[in-house]
Design an enzyme around this catalytic site. Sequence first.
Site, PDB file in Angstrom:
ATOM      1  N   THR A 276      -1.307   2.718   6.523  1.00  0.00           N
ATOM      2  CA  THR A 276      -1.427   3.205   7.903  1.00  0.00           C
ATOM      3  C   THR A 276      -0.090   3.190   8.638  1.00  0.00           C
ATOM      4  O   THR A 276       0.090   3.931   9.596  1.00  0.00           O
ATOM      5  CB  THR A 276      -2.440   2.361   8.712  1.00  0.00           C
ATOM      6  OG1 THR A 276      -2.043   0.989   8.657  1.00  0.00           O
ATOM      7  CG2 THR A 276      -3.849   2.516   8.160  1.00  0.00           C
TER       8      THR A 276
ATOM      9  N   GLY B 127      -4.807   3.427   1.617  1.00  0.00           N
ATOM     10  CA  GLY B 127      -5.072   3.088   3.021  1.00  0.00           C
ATOM     11  C   GLY B 127      -3.830   2.742   3.808  1.00  0.00           C
ATOM     12  O   GLY B 127      -3.922   2.067   4.840  1.00  0.00           O
TER      13      GLY B 127
ATOM     14  N   HIS C 279       2.678  -6.966   2.238  1.00  0.00           N
ATOM     15  CA  HIS C 279       1.686  -7.895   2.768  1.00  0.00           C
ATOM     16  C   HIS C 279       1.780  -9.200   1.986  1.00  0.00           C
ATOM     17  O   HIS C 279       1.852  -9.187   0.757  1.00  0.00           O
ATOM     18  CB  HIS C 279       0.266  -7.349   2.582  1.00  0.00           C
ATOM     19  CG  HIS C 279      -0.033  -6.091   3.340  1.00  0.00           C
ATOM     20  ND1 HIS C 279      -0.745  -6.101   4.518  1.00  0.00           N
ATOM     21  CD2 HIS C 279       0.262  -4.799   3.092  1.00  0.00           C
ATOM     22  CE1 HIS C 279      -0.885  -4.854   4.957  1.00  0.00           C
ATOM     23  NE2 HIS C 279      -0.283  -4.035   4.108  1.00  0.00           N
TER      24      HIS C 279
ATOM     25  N   ASN D 245       0.851  -1.183   0.000  1.00  0.00           N
ATOM     26  CA  ASN D 245       0.000   0.000   0.000  1.00  0.00           C
ATOM     27  C   ASN D 245       0.886   1.233   0.000  1.00  0.00           C
ATOM     28  O   ASN D 245       1.765   1.371   0.855  1.00  0.00           O
ATOM     29  CB  ASN D 245      -0.921  -0.004   1.229  1.00  0.00           C
ATOM     30  CG  ASN D 245      -2.010  -1.050   1.122  1.00  0.00           C
ATOM     31  OD1 ASN D 245      -2.530  -1.294   0.039  1.00  0.00           O
ATOM     32  ND2 ASN D 245      -2.346  -1.680   2.228  1.00  0.00           N
TER      33      ASN D 245
ATOM     34  N   HIS E 293       6.391  -2.002   3.769  1.00  0.00           N
ATOM     35  CA  HIS E 293       6.152  -3.406   4.093  1.00  0.00           C
ATOM     36  C   HIS E 293       5.396  -4.075   2.955  1.00  0.00           C
ATOM     37  O   HIS E 293       4.655  -3.422   2.223  1.00  0.00           O
ATOM     38  CB  HIS E 293       5.375  -3.539   5.410  1.00  0.00           C
ATOM     39  CG  HIS E 293       4.130  -2.711   5.476  1.00  0.00           C
ATOM     40  ND1 HIS E 293       4.155  -1.363   5.751  1.00  0.00           N
ATOM     41  CD2 HIS E 293       2.832  -3.042   5.288  1.00  0.00           C
ATOM     42  CE1 HIS E 293       2.910  -0.896   5.738  1.00  0.00           C
ATOM     43  NE2 HIS E 293       2.093  -1.891   5.460  1.00  0.00           N
TER      44      HIS E 293
HETATM   45  P1  5GP Z   1      -0.859  -0.762   5.689  1.00  0.00           P
HETATM   46  O1  5GP Z   1      -2.322  -0.419   5.722  1.00  0.00           O
HETATM   47  O2  5GP Z   1      -0.003   0.375   6.196  1.00  0.00           O
HETATM   48  O3  5GP Z   1      -0.415  -1.274   4.347  1.00  0.00           O
HETATM   49  O4  5GP Z   1      -0.706  -2.002   6.652  1.00  0.00           O
HETATM   50  C1  5GP Z   1      -0.313  -1.935   7.978  1.00  0.00           C
HETATM   51  C2  5GP Z   1      -0.641  -3.275   8.595  1.00  0.00           C
HETATM   52  O5  5GP Z   1       0.044  -3.371   9.825  1.00  0.00           O
HETATM   53  C3  5GP Z   1      -2.132  -3.479   8.890  1.00  0.00           C
HETATM   54  O6  5GP Z   1      -2.604  -4.623   8.187  1.00  0.00           O
HETATM   55  C4  5GP Z   1      -2.177  -3.643  10.407  1.00  0.00           C
HETATM   56  O7  5GP Z   1      -3.124  -4.610  10.827  1.00  0.00           O
HETATM   57  C5  5GP Z   1      -0.751  -4.060  10.751  1.00  0.00           C
HETATM   58  N1  5GP Z   1      -0.302  -3.632  12.058  1.00  0.00           N
HETATM   59  C6  5GP Z   1      -0.393  -2.382  12.601  1.00  0.00           C
HETATM   60  N2  5GP Z   1       0.150  -2.344  13.830  1.00  0.00           N
HETATM   61  C7  5GP Z   1       0.610  -3.611  14.077  1.00  0.00           C
HETATM   62  C8  5GP Z   1       1.274  -4.200  15.198  1.00  0.00           C
HETATM   63  O8  5GP Z   1       1.567  -3.581  16.217  1.00  0.00           O
HETATM   64  N3  5GP Z   1       1.587  -5.523  15.092  1.00  0.00           N
HETATM   65  C9  5GP Z   1       1.300  -6.253  13.968  1.00  0.00           C
HETATM   66  N4  5GP Z   1       1.649  -7.538  13.990  1.00  0.00           N
HETATM   67  N5  5GP Z   1       0.675  -5.731  12.899  1.00  0.00           N
HETATM   68  C10 5GP Z   1       0.332  -4.416  12.951  1.00  0.00           C
END
Ligand code: 5GP
Length: 112
Positions: free
Chosen positions: A96, A94, A103, A88, A101
């Site tokens: 966050t 989205g 997925h 992302n 990273h």
């Molecule tokens: P993004 O939306 O930025 O691509 O994905 C961030 C991901 O990190 C989300 O799927 C969220 O559930 C995961 N995430 C956020 N904080 C933590 C955390 O403290 N531990 C783990 N294991 N995952 C996290």
Amino acid sequence: MTDKNCVFCKIAAGEIPAKKVYEDEKMLVFRDIEPKAAVHLLAVAKDHFKLLSEMDGERAELVKYMLCKIPEIAEQNGCKNGYRLVINQGEDAGQTVFHLHIHILGGEILPW
Ligand code: 5GP
Ligand code: ZN
């Protein structure tokens, strides 16, 4: 480089617990805390950078390194029949957590 306010840097440093499935000197793979598929892993480089749009030659090497490692890690963690990789980038997608990273989603047939 690390960012002391970044949740993924804190996980990489062992300051926040996570269910790690793979770690080496360059990268870490752990289970997403809010899984969006039967298997939902996050692959992060230990070097902190925020966005795909901040890519440079050195960071591209790191992402290449992760992409070379991911197939074996995914297959060893319940994704033998396939998986989906997602990055992302930015607000509309989205994003966050602003530490690049990848997925890894699988463990079931994924809707598109
Ligand atoms: P993004 O939306 O930025 O691509 O994905 C961030 C991901 O990190 C989300 O799927 C969220 O559930 C995961 N995430 C956020 N904080 C933590 C955390 O403290 N531990 C783990 N294991 N995952 C996290
Ligand atoms: Zn970070």
